[in-house]
Motif scaffolding. Sequence first.
Motif, short mmCIF file in Angstrom:
data_model
loop_
_atom_site.label_atom_id
_atom_site.label_comp_id
_atom_site.label_asym_id
_atom_site.label_seq_id
_atom_site.Cartn_x
_atom_site.Cartn_y
_atom_site.Cartn_z
N ASN A 71 0.82 -1.21 0.00
CA ASN A 71 0.00 0.00 0.00
C ASN A 71 0.86 1.26 0.00
OD1 ASN A 71 -2.43 -1.36 -0.09
ND2 ASN A 71 -2.87 -1.13 2.08
N LEU A 72 1.90 1.26 0.82
CA LEU A 72 2.77 2.43 0.86
C LEU A 72 3.52 2.60 -0.46
CD1 LEU A 72 4.11 2.21 4.52
CD2 LEU A 72 2.42 3.79 3.59
N ALA A 73 3.90 1.50 -1.08
CA ALA A 73 4.56 1.58 -2.40
C ALA A 73 3.58 2.14 -3.43
CB ALA A 73 5.08 0.21 -2.83
N ALA A 74 2.30 1.75 -3.34
CA ALA A 74 1.28 2.26 -4.26
C ALA A 74 1.09 3.76 -4.07
CB ALA A 74 -0.04 1.53 -4.06
N VAL A 75 1.11 4.21 -2.82
CA VAL A 75 1.00 5.66 -2.54
C VAL A 75 2.16 6.40 -3.17
CG1 VAL A 75 1.15 7.39 -0.69
CG2 VAL A 75 -0.40 5.42 -0.45
N GLU A 76 3.36 5.88 -2.98
CA GLU A 76 4.55 6.52 -3.57
C GLU A 76 4.48 6.53 -5.09
OE1 GLU A 76 6.87 8.32 -2.21
OE2 GLU A 76 6.24 7.91 -0.16
N ALA A 77 3.99 5.46 -5.69
CA ALA A 77 3.86 5.39 -7.15
C ALA A 77 2.86 6.42 -7.66
CB ALA A 77 3.45 3.98 -7.59
N GLU B 78 -6.89 8.82 -5.86
CA GLU B 78 -6.26 7.52 -6.08
C GLU B 78 -5.75 6.91 -4.78
OE1 GLU B 78 -3.55 6.93 -9.34
OE2 GLU B 78 -4.58 8.45 -10.57
N ILE B 79 -5.19 7.74 -3.92
CA ILE B 79 -4.70 7.23 -2.64
C ILE B 79 -5.87 6.70 -1.79
CG2 ILE B 79 -3.68 7.92 -0.42
CD1 ILE B 79 -1.74 9.68 -2.08
N GLN B 80 -6.98 7.42 -1.81
CA GLN B 80 -8.14 6.94 -1.05
C GLN B 80 -8.67 5.63 -1.62
OE1 GLN B 80 -11.00 9.47 1.13
NE2 GLN B 80 -12.39 8.88 -0.51
N GLU B 81 -8.55 5.46 -2.93
CA GLU B 81 -8.94 4.17 -3.54
C GLU B 81 -8.09 3.03 -2.99
OE1 GLU B 81 -11.16 2.94 -6.02
OE2 GLU B 81 -12.22 4.78 -5.49
N VAL B 82 -6.81 3.30 -2.76
CA VAL B 82 -5.89 2.27 -2.28
C VAL B 82 -6.05 2.03 -0.78
CG1 VAL B 82 -3.43 1.75 -1.90
CG2 VAL B 82 -4.18 2.71 -4.08
N LEU B 83 -6.11 3.10 0.00
CA LEU B 83 -6.10 2.96 1.46
C LEU B 83 -7.49 2.99 2.10
CD1 LEU B 83 -3.12 5.35 2.34
CD2 LEU B 83 -3.07 2.88 1.95
N GLY B 84 -8.45 3.55 1.40
CA GLY B 84 -9.80 3.68 1.96
C GLY B 84 -10.02 4.99 2.69
N TYR B 85 -8.97 5.66 3.03
CA TYR B 85 -9.03 6.97 3.69
C TYR B 85 -7.67 7.64 3.58
CZ TYR B 85 -6.71 5.01 7.89
OH TYR B 85 -5.82 4.45 8.77
N ILE B 86 -7.60 8.91 4.02
CA ILE B 86 -6.36 9.67 3.89
C ILE B 86 -5.99 10.27 5.24
CG2 ILE B 86 -5.15 11.46 2.58
CD1 ILE B 86 -7.51 11.29 0.54
#
Length: 169
Positions: free
Chosen positions: A21-27, A45-53
């Motif tokens: 997840n953290l790698a996806a955020v960085e990407a 996009e980050i919220q899509e990955v993590l569900g929240y910010i």
Amino acid sequence: MLNTTETDGNPKSPEVFSRENLAAVEAIIDRYRLKPGALIPVLEEIQEVLGYIPKSIQNTVAMGLGIPLSEVWGVVTFYSFFNITPRGRHTVRCCLGTACYVRGGKNNLDKLTSLLQIGPGNTTVDQRFSLETVRCVGACGLAPVVTADEETFGQVKPNHIPEILNAFS
């Protein structure tokens, strides 16, 4: 799993994110790094990955895009579609628009808060449900209305609430 804590030093709400997840955020940040006006797409996009910010991720975004944290925080808190706290697997919305309210919407909300042991805007400890109130779902003829995820329940009485919640286990 990596553990990051709130950047405001709040130890009571640590976030735990996988390396993936953290790698996806960085990407995501890397893809938009040089694009002006990219803050909202990055946050979406980050919220899509993590569900929240959470604030720790907002800080990562600010540093990655070279903008002030206050700008990120301002956007996240201005737009209602961004979440700064973890969301439940299911979102339950209780309509409190005029038609629903006069037909018992507030009683439904009271039953929901009692059963879920949370107030509107919160998520159950087990991350199963998030509870929200809305002003209208556009189904006034079915008032009072409760929605769970994409499903709409009409003419809901407080004694119907347990059955609705049990359908989303």
